[in-house]
Scaffold this active site. Structure first.
Site, short mmCIF file in Angstrom:
data_model
loop_
_atom_site.label_atom_id
_atom_site.label_comp_id
_atom_site.label_asym_id
_atom_site.label_seq_id
_atom_site.Cartn_x
_atom_site.Cartn_y
_atom_site.Cartn_z
CD GLU A 41 84.84 39.91 92.13
OE1 GLU A 41 84.69 38.91 92.87
OE2 GLU A 41 85.87 40.59 92.14
CE1 TYR A 124 84.30 39.10 97.57
CE2 TYR A 124 83.37 37.87 95.71
CZ TYR A 124 84.40 38.62 96.27
OH TYR A 124 85.52 38.89 95.53
CG ASP A 142 88.53 37.35 98.32
OD1 ASP A 142 89.16 37.63 99.38
OD2 ASP A 142 89.05 37.40 97.19
#
Length: 337
Positions: A41, A124, A142
């Site tokens: 990520e 996020y 996203d």
């Protein structure tokens, strides 16, 4: 139901990614490694899957777990990060690994609150790790999911102006079960079907829920905000070349652009005329041309000065592996060669 349709599609069409536990393996009891989820990520921020995949595997080969990454010298991590951009992410990656390894016994928190307290993990990333690694029903949004929700709701405003509406739509649809698969399904949907251009609505498993498609306006969404002119900055760099091909470099300050990376000596970068910069050593310097590179907030034009030299004064060092240099400096070396 939106989520069940998407999950059925994901079960059949999930991408095979090196950091992912696929739906079949997950159904059989396999669980994602939080270290791999976190690493992927962070790498995927502002970077494509195609670019990240080989770099992710290279990272794992050097540092297979969070303890190994925490023990690595920061310079090695920054060097391996070269080409992925946003070098502050690499510094935060290393800092986060140290906290997890040294203070948390090598175990990542399993809640958004715990994750967001770690260096470099924002809302996020915390939501993505909580959902994908731990199956918590976190609301993951996203760039791909932004686009999907804008079309589902037919939101005729730029994404930046519609964040609250997008989040509300995403939260309403996030299921309590299989939240990780659901989030990854949305990512895959946006990447392969609900594409930025020419969305393939005929293959979309949730097309019946899409208000933009019903109105025939899906191709025009998301609405793009007006572009601002990107400023142009100028600077000078000195490429000192040794006979064996090594390049004279300096360690850039820990804070700021390319912080902690090896870089070429030179002056400041400014709009207008390039600020004057004294050569790092006495040599027969000549102008080799210019190197240009576009960064997020400005376009950079560097005047490249080059000379052959054997001297490395205090504070400078020779770099033979040019791949460890940020792209803009590699461009300058290419101009000088």
């Amino acid at each position: 139901m939106f989520s069940s349709r998407l999950l059925d599609w994901y079960d059949a069409h999930a991408r095979d990614l090196p950091w992912r536990v696929g739906p079949k393996a997950r159904a059989a009891g396999a669980r994602p490694d939080p270290y791999r989820v976190w690493l992927s990520e962070v790498m995927l921020q502002q970077t494509t899957v195609a670019t990240v995949t080989p770099r992710f595997e290279a990272f794992l080969s050097r540092w297979p777990d969070v303890a190994a990454l925490a023990a690595a010298p920061l310079e090695d991590v920054l060097g391996e990060w070269a080409g992925l951009g946003y070098y502050a992410r690499a510094r935060n990656l290393h800092a986060c690994a140290k906290v997890v390894a040294d203070e948390l016994g090598g175990v990542f928190p399993d809640t958004e609150e715990g994750l967001i307290s770690l260096p470099g993990i924002g809302p996020y990333t915390a939501a993505a790790i909580a959902a994908i690694a731990f199956d918590h029903p976190a609301v993951v949004i996203d760039g791909n999911i932004d686009r999907v929700m804008v079309r589902i709701e037919n939101i005729a405003r730029p994404i930046r102006e519609a964040k609250a509406e997008i989040r509300a739509s995403a939260a309403e649809r996030t299921p309590d079960q299989r939240a990780g698969d659901y989030a990854q399904g949305l990512m895959d949907l946006g990447a392969g079907v609900c594409r930025p251009r020419n969305p393939d609505c005929l293959l979309c498993p949730v097309a019946e829920f899409c208000r933009a498609r019903a109105a025939g306006v899906q191709d025009g969404l998301p609405v793009k905000p007006a572009k601002k002119a990107r400023p142009v900055r100028h600077g000078v760099v000195y490429v000192g070349l040794r006979e064996d091909g090594a390049v004279l470099t300096e360690r850039r300050p820990a804070k700021g652009l390319f912080g902690g990376m090896a870089g070429l000596p030179g002056g400041a970068w400014a709009e207008g005329e390039a600020p004057k910069a004294a050569p790092p050593v006495k040599a027969r310097w000549r102008e080799a041309g210019t190197a240009e590179h576009t960064l997020t907030h400005f376009h950079l034009i560097l005047t490249v000065m080059t000379a052959n030299t054997k001297e490395a004064p205090e504070g400078l060092f020779w770099t033979a592996d040019l791949e460890t240099l940020p792209t803009v400096f590699r461009k300058a070396v290419k101009v000088a060669a």
